[in-house]
Design a protein around this motif. Structure first.
Motif, mmCIF file in Angstrom:
data_model
loop_
_atom_site.group_PDB
_atom_site.id
_atom_site.type_symbol
_atom_site.label_atom_id
_atom_site.label_comp_id
_atom_site.label_asym_id
_atom_site.label_seq_id
_atom_site.Cartn_x
_atom_site.Cartn_y
_atom_site.Cartn_z
ATOM 1 N N SER A 183 1.193 -1.340 0.069
ATOM 2 C CA SER A 183 0.464 -0.009 0.579
ATOM 3 C C SER A 183 1.084 0.493 0.118
ATOM 4 O O SER A 183 0.199 2.619 -0.571
ATOM 5 C CB SER A 183 -1.077 -0.338 1.551
ATOM 6 N N ALA A 184 2.003 0.937 0.587
ATOM 7 C CA ALA A 184 2.640 2.360 1.221
ATOM 8 C C ALA A 184 3.832 2.611 -0.612
ATOM 9 O O ALA A 184 3.577 3.548 -1.033
ATOM 10 C CB ALA A 184 4.178 2.575 1.663
ATOM 11 N N VAL A 185 3.644 1.697 -1.408
ATOM 12 C CA VAL A 185 4.511 1.928 -2.355
ATOM 13 C C VAL A 185 4.076 1.920 -3.665
ATOM 14 O O VAL A 185 4.265 2.612 -4.665
ATOM 15 C CB VAL A 185 5.002 0.363 -2.741
ATOM 16 N N GLY A 186 2.550 1.411 -3.758
ATOM 17 C CA GLY A 186 1.259 2.147 -4.368
ATOM 18 C C GLY A 186 0.913 0.917 -4.888
ATOM 19 O O GLY A 186 1.547 0.485 -6.026
ATOM 20 N N ARG A 187 -0.092 0.614 -4.724
ATOM 21 C CA ARG A 187 -0.608 -0.197 -5.431
ATOM 22 C C ARG A 187 -0.827 -0.577 -6.491
ATOM 23 O O ARG A 187 -0.738 -1.585 -7.889
ATOM 24 C CB ARG A 187 -2.260 -0.846 -4.978
ATOM 25 N N GLU A 188 -0.922 0.485 -7.793
ATOM 26 C CA GLU A 188 -1.155 0.872 -9.392
ATOM 27 C C GLU A 188 -0.528 1.073 -9.416
ATOM 28 O O GLU A 188 -0.157 0.217 -10.664
ATOM 29 C CB GLU A 188 -1.945 2.317 -9.333
ATOM 30 N N LYS A 189 0.967 1.178 -8.591
ATOM 31 C CA LYS A 189 2.219 0.683 -9.566
ATOM 32 C C LYS A 189 3.135 -0.387 -9.796
ATOM 33 O O LYS A 189 3.884 -0.817 -10.654
ATOM 34 C CB LYS A 189 3.297 1.466 -9.136
ATOM 35 N N MET A 190 2.895 -1.803 -8.826
ATOM 36 C CA MET A 190 3.487 -2.784 -9.555
ATOM 37 C C MET A 190 2.489 -3.428 -8.572
ATOM 38 O O MET A 190 1.721 -3.265 -7.770
ATOM 39 C CB MET A 190 4.769 -2.959 -8.344
ATOM 40 N N THR A 191 3.172 -5.088 -8.577
ATOM 41 C CA THR A 191 2.100 -6.255 -7.512
ATOM 42 C C THR A 191 2.806 -6.619 -6.467
ATOM 43 O O THR A 191 3.524 -6.416 -6.636
ATOM 44 C CB THR A 191 1.822 -7.841 -9.244
ATOM 45 N N LEU A 192 1.465 -7.426 -5.998
ATOM 46 C CA LEU A 192 2.442 -7.839 -4.394
ATOM 47 C C LEU A 192 3.072 -8.860 -4.826
ATOM 48 O O LEU A 192 4.167 -8.688 -4.114
ATOM 49 C CB LEU A 192 1.268 -8.299 -4.147
ATOM 50 N N SER A 193 3.542 -8.782 -5.752
ATOM 51 C CA SER A 193 4.074 -10.661 -5.800
ATOM 52 C C SER A 193 5.574 -9.289 -6.498
ATOM 53 O O SER A 193 6.835 -10.328 -5.965
ATOM 54 C CB SER A 193 3.910 -10.864 -7.061
ATOM 55 N N ALA A 194 5.942 -8.444 -6.998
ATOM 56 C CA ALA A 194 6.896 -7.402 -7.272
ATOM 57 C C ALA A 194 7.126 -7.521 -5.959
ATOM 58 O O ALA A 194 9.353 -6.752 -5.701
ATOM 59 C CB ALA A 194 6.676 -6.768 -8.377
ATOM 60 N N VAL A 195 6.460 -6.576 -4.945
ATOM 61 C CA VAL A 195 7.194 -6.147 -3.773
ATOM 62 C C VAL A 195 7.347 -7.559 -3.294
ATOM 63 O O VAL A 195 8.669 -7.126 -2.564
ATOM 64 C CB VAL A 195 5.703 -5.220 -2.846
ATOM 65 N N SER A 196 6.986 -8.277 -3.112
ATOM 66 C CA SER A 196 7.864 -9.293 -2.443
ATOM 67 C C SER A 196 8.687 -9.673 -2.778
ATOM 68 O O SER A 196 10.145 -9.998 -2.222
ATOM 69 C CB SER A 196 6.966 -10.509 -2.034
ATOM 70 N N HIS A 197 8.920 -9.494 -4.044
ATOM 71 C CA HIS A 197 10.730 -10.324 -4.953
ATOM 72 C C HIS A 197 11.334 -9.200 -4.419
ATOM 73 O O HIS A 197 12.694 -9.662 -3.963
ATOM 74 C CB HIS A 197 9.977 -10.122 -6.339
ATOM 75 N N GLN A 198 11.200 -7.292 -4.421
ATOM 76 C CA GLN A 198 12.231 -6.540 -3.493
ATOM 77 C C GLN A 198 12.538 -7.151 -2.652
ATOM 78 O O GLN A 198 13.787 -6.777 -2.114
ATOM 79 C CB GLN A 198 11.502 -5.737 -4.000
ATOM 80 N N LEU A 199 11.286 -7.347 -1.648
ATOM 81 C CA LEU A 199 11.893 -7.780 -0.244
ATOM 82 C C LEU A 199 12.815 -8.418 -0.298
ATOM 83 O O LEU A 199 14.003 -8.613 0.897
ATOM 84 C CB LEU A 199 10.877 -7.671 0.322
ATOM 85 N N LYS A 200 12.325 -9.939 -0.957
ATOM 86 C CA LYS A 200 13.202 -10.795 -0.962
ATOM 87 C C LYS A 200 15.074 -10.388 -1.024
ATOM 88 O O LYS A 200 15.988 -10.631 -0.364
ATOM 89 C CB LYS A 200 12.703 -12.357 -1.973
ATOM 90 N N GLN A 201 14.943 -9.688 -2.568
ATOM 91 C CA GLN A 201 17.032 -9.259 -2.722
ATOM 92 C C GLN A 201 16.870 -8.171 -1.571
ATOM 93 O O GLN A 201 18.149 -8.968 -1.212
ATOM 94 C CB GLN A 201 15.957 -8.486 -3.975
ATOM 95 N N MET A 202 16.539 -7.692 -1.121
ATOM 96 C CA MET A 202 17.149 -6.504 -0.029
ATOM 97 C C MET A 202 17.164 -7.404 0.657
ATOM 98 O O MET A 202 17.963 -7.523 2.373
ATOM 99 C CB MET A 202 15.433 -5.580 0.098
#
Length: 91
Positions: A38-57
């Protein structure tokens, strides 16, 4: 002026806009994936993409995760906090 390796790696990782937004969202405390989404922006990317970035981080020790019940909470690692502090002192 010599830039230490840790500072260079820190900024290289944050060159990605999504990871930078995730980092900023976590400066206010730990959050679930959905809260970060929600903070990153639901209209900008998928939940899966956020999860992927978190895993990388997480693999790069920028964020840590803790499972509480069915939820997984992410927060900034101590290394990341130290890097942020060190960087602001150098500026």
């Amino acid at each position: 002026m010599e830039i230490n390796k840790r500072t260079l790696e820190f900024f290289s990782i944050l060159a990605d806009e999504t990871r930078l937004k995730i980092l900023f969202s976590l400066t206010k405390g730990s959050k679930t994936v959905n809260e970060i989404y929600s903070a990153v922006g639901r209209e900008k990317m998928t939940l899966s993409a956020v999860s992927h970035q978190l895993k990388q981080m997480e693999n790069l020790h920028i964020v840590i995760s803790e499972k509480k019940g069915r939820e997984k909470f992410f927060s900034l690692s101590e290394d990341c906090k130290a890097g942020l502090h060190e960087t602001t002192l150098e500026l």
